[in-house]
Structures are given as C-alpha cells and as structure tokens.
Design an enzyme around this catalytic site. Structure first.
Site, mmCIF file in Angstrom:
data_model
loop_
_atom_site.group_PDB
_atom_site.id
_atom_site.type_symbol
_atom_site.label_atom_id
_atom_site.label_comp_id
_atom_site.label_asym_id
_atom_site.label_seq_id
_atom_site.Cartn_x
_atom_site.Cartn_y
_atom_site.Cartn_z
ATOM 1 N N GLU A 13 -1.760 7.566 -5.557
ATOM 2 C CA GLU A 13 -1.960 6.881 -6.833
ATOM 3 C C GLU A 13 -3.363 7.017 -7.407
ATOM 4 O O GLU A 13 -3.562 6.838 -8.607
ATOM 5 C CB GLU A 13 -1.613 5.398 -6.700
ATOM 6 C CG GLU A 13 -2.572 4.593 -5.860
ATOM 7 C CD GLU A 13 -2.214 3.106 -5.838
ATOM 8 O OE1 GLU A 13 -3.052 2.312 -6.264
ATOM 9 O OE2 GLU A 13 -1.105 2.759 -5.411
ATOM 10 N N ARG A 18 0.843 -1.186 0.000
ATOM 11 C CA ARG A 18 0.000 0.000 0.000
ATOM 12 C C ARG A 18 0.883 1.242 0.000
ATOM 13 O O ARG A 18 1.860 1.325 0.739
ATOM 14 C CB ARG A 18 -0.925 0.022 1.228
ATOM 15 C CG ARG A 18 -2.082 -0.977 1.153
ATOM 16 C CD ARG A 18 -3.105 -0.559 0.099
ATOM 17 N NE ARG A 18 -4.220 -1.489 -0.027
ATOM 18 C CZ ARG A 18 -4.281 -2.492 -0.898
ATOM 19 N NH1 ARG A 18 -3.274 -2.714 -1.718
ATOM 20 N NH2 ARG A 18 -5.340 -3.269 -0.955
#
Length: 334
Positions: free
Chosen positions: A266, A237
């Site tokens: 992201e 992550r």
C-alpha cells in the site's frame, strides 16, 4: 522544539495543531509539515529538527535513521500503533527515542470492519450504483442474515474485542484466537485454535499486529482451512495476507468475499490521488477485477474522535521526550 511531520495531510495538520494549541501554555513545539513520505531521499527535510513525526508507510530503516541522527534528530514519534516500519535495533543503538500511539478509539476500526462486512454481504455499494442509473432489480444483491452466523476474530486486543462486541450484539456466534488471550474477550466468545476458527467461521476478521510470526498468516494453507465461501476481512496490516494466495482462492471460488482496508504494497498507493495515473501493481489491479472484493484506502482509523486521540497521545509522547521523563508508549528493541 521543532518537529518535522512527514506524510502530512490536511487532517493531520488540523488535529496536531489543535492538540498543540491546547498544550501551548506548557510546551513550545513547532510543527513543520511535509506532504512527502519519509525515506532516505526526503530525510534531509528534517534538517534542524529535533524530532520527526511519521505514519504507517514512512520508511525508518537503519540508513534513514542514521541520516536523521546525523542531522540532529533525537526522537521518532509514530502517530499510529504499528512500528514494523522502524528498525528498532538501529534506533536503540543510535539512542533515538521512539514512541507510538498504542491504542486509539478501537471502536473506529471495529466499526469500519463492520461497515465492510455489511457492504459486501448486502451488496449496498452495487445497489447504490444501480439505483442511480434507474435500475431497481434485486438480482445479484442477495446476502445473508448476519444474526446466527459465526465470526472469527484473529487477535483479541482492544480492536479485536471491540469488533467481537459488535458482532455479538448482532446475534453472531463469536470465536477468537490469540496467543495471548485477552480477559476482556471472556463472555464475548470462545477462544479456539486458529485452525478451528478458520474451519468454523463464516467471517474471519484480522486484528493482530504484523510480526515475523504473523507475516502472511493468511496463505494458501490457511485459506484451504477456511470454510468454503467464507468472507475474509483485514483492517489491521497488509502483510498479514499473502495477496497472491488470496487471488488464487478467489479464482477457485474457495474464498467467497474479501474486504481489505490495508494492502501489503500500500505504501506505493494509499494516501495519494492516483486517479489520473496508471497503477502498475498487477496484483492490486487483479484484485479490483473481482466483484466480491471490496477495498478501502486505510481509512479504518479515520474518525474525528480517533484523530483527536492520536494527536493528543502523540503530543503527550513528545512532551515526555522533551521533559526527559519516562514514556509509557516508548518502544525499544528486544
């Protein structure tokens, strides 16, 4: 039962439809696909749907969940393992069913972590471009033999164990750190404190969930504990890593290499074609200037086998919800 699928790419449609067709005799599910990611503005697309099916960068905070609930949505199906993008307290208070895919082909992510390490270590991405231009010089492509190196695995769940197994097979010394040590890790490596792992490992690979405790696990202090010139790999992550701290460590030459398949911001970049756009994210753009940084766009999960498993488990979770039976993959607050 009608399900709105957000952040749907062609491969999502293919594998969900195939899984749905295999179970068509026992269930009556209709998928409605949307390219758009889920947020407060796109939540209206789920009108008249019984459930939504979402991915890692879809937004499911309290306002979005309230909007979905008001439209008659009763279930949230995550086609991923992480659920940090879901306000579970709000979901529970609204009576929403939330289920995830807790594990799918852990070897897929583990193998991608290896691919990133091998690429950066032996500079195969740069060699590929050189040879295509007729340049066969080896200067600047020097790597290390991985056999005998020390690899630190932060998070020894299924993916971490699969990664440890690969590196042990290469002849590496494997260290692991996890507040809840896995029995499966025994025999593959040594469980140590995080500080000891960081100080000894030539390669540090992250395989832990994003929680309040692990947010920015890699920061200025932890980077200072790392062995000088070590490689950091993150296929888990993005929020595990403080991007600005990593940039400082790269600039100071403290961090030798960085390989990431995930990025803290992201959601504004990944799973989109921005090749004709100006990317405003200055931290990301700064990362891309370093020759010792390798970035892939969250593709660690992207194998046929993993997508088949994700779709099958997602359909199983949906079937549990439709039948009103207990679901082993359900997630709730507290």
């Amino acid at each position: 039962m009608q399900i709105a699928v957000f952040s749907a790419r062609p491969y999502d449609r293919r594998f969900l439809d195939e899984a749905n067709q295999r179970g068509a005799a026992e269930q009556d599910f209709a998928f409605v696909y949307f390219d758009a990611s889920l947020d407060l503005h796109t939540a209206t697309l789920a009108q008249d749907c019984d459930a939504v099916c979402v991915f890692v960068n879809d937004r499911l905070d309290a306002p979005v969940l309230q909007a979905l609930h008001a439209q008659g949505v009763h279930a949230v199906l995550l086609r991923c393992a992480g659920f940090n993008n879901v306000d579970l307290a709000a979901a529970t208070s609204l009576g929403l069913f939330v289920a995830r895919v807790p594990a799918y082909s852990p070897e897929a992510v583990a193998e991608h972590a290896l691919a990133l390490v091998m690429t950066l270590n032996r500079q195969t991405h740069r060699a590929y471009n050189r040879v295509r231009e007729g340049n066969f010089m080896l200067d600047g492509l020097l790597g290390h033999t991985l056999h005998g190196r020390t690899v630190g695995i932060v998070g020894t769940g299924k993916i971490g164990v699969a990664t440890a197994r690969i590196f042990k097979g290469l002849g590496c010394t494997v260290l692991g750190h996890d507040p809840y040590p896995s029995a499966s890790f025994a025999g593959l490596g040594e469980n140590v404190a995080l500080a000891k792992l960081l100080s000894r490992a030539d390669i540090v690979s992250l395989h832990c969930p994003l929680t309040a405790d692990t947010h920015h696990l890699i920061n200025d202090a932890s980077l200072a504990q790392m062995k000088a010139g070590a490689m950091l790999v993150n296929t888990s992550r993005g929020g595990l890593v403080d991007t600005h701290a990593v940039i400082r460590a790269l600039k100071s030459r403290r961090l030798g290499h960085l390989a990431i398949d995930v990025y803290e911001q992201e959601s504004a970049l990944f799973f989109q074609d921005l090749s004709g756009e100006i990317i405003d994210d200055e931290a990301f753009q700064r990362l891309m200037t370093f020759p010792n940084v390798l970035v892939t766009g969250h593709q660690g999960f992207f194998t046929v086998e993993a997508l088949q498993e994700i779709s099958a488990i997602t359909l199983g979770n949906l079937a549990d919800f439709a039948a009103g039976r207990a679901c082993a993959n359900r997630v709730e607050a507290g």
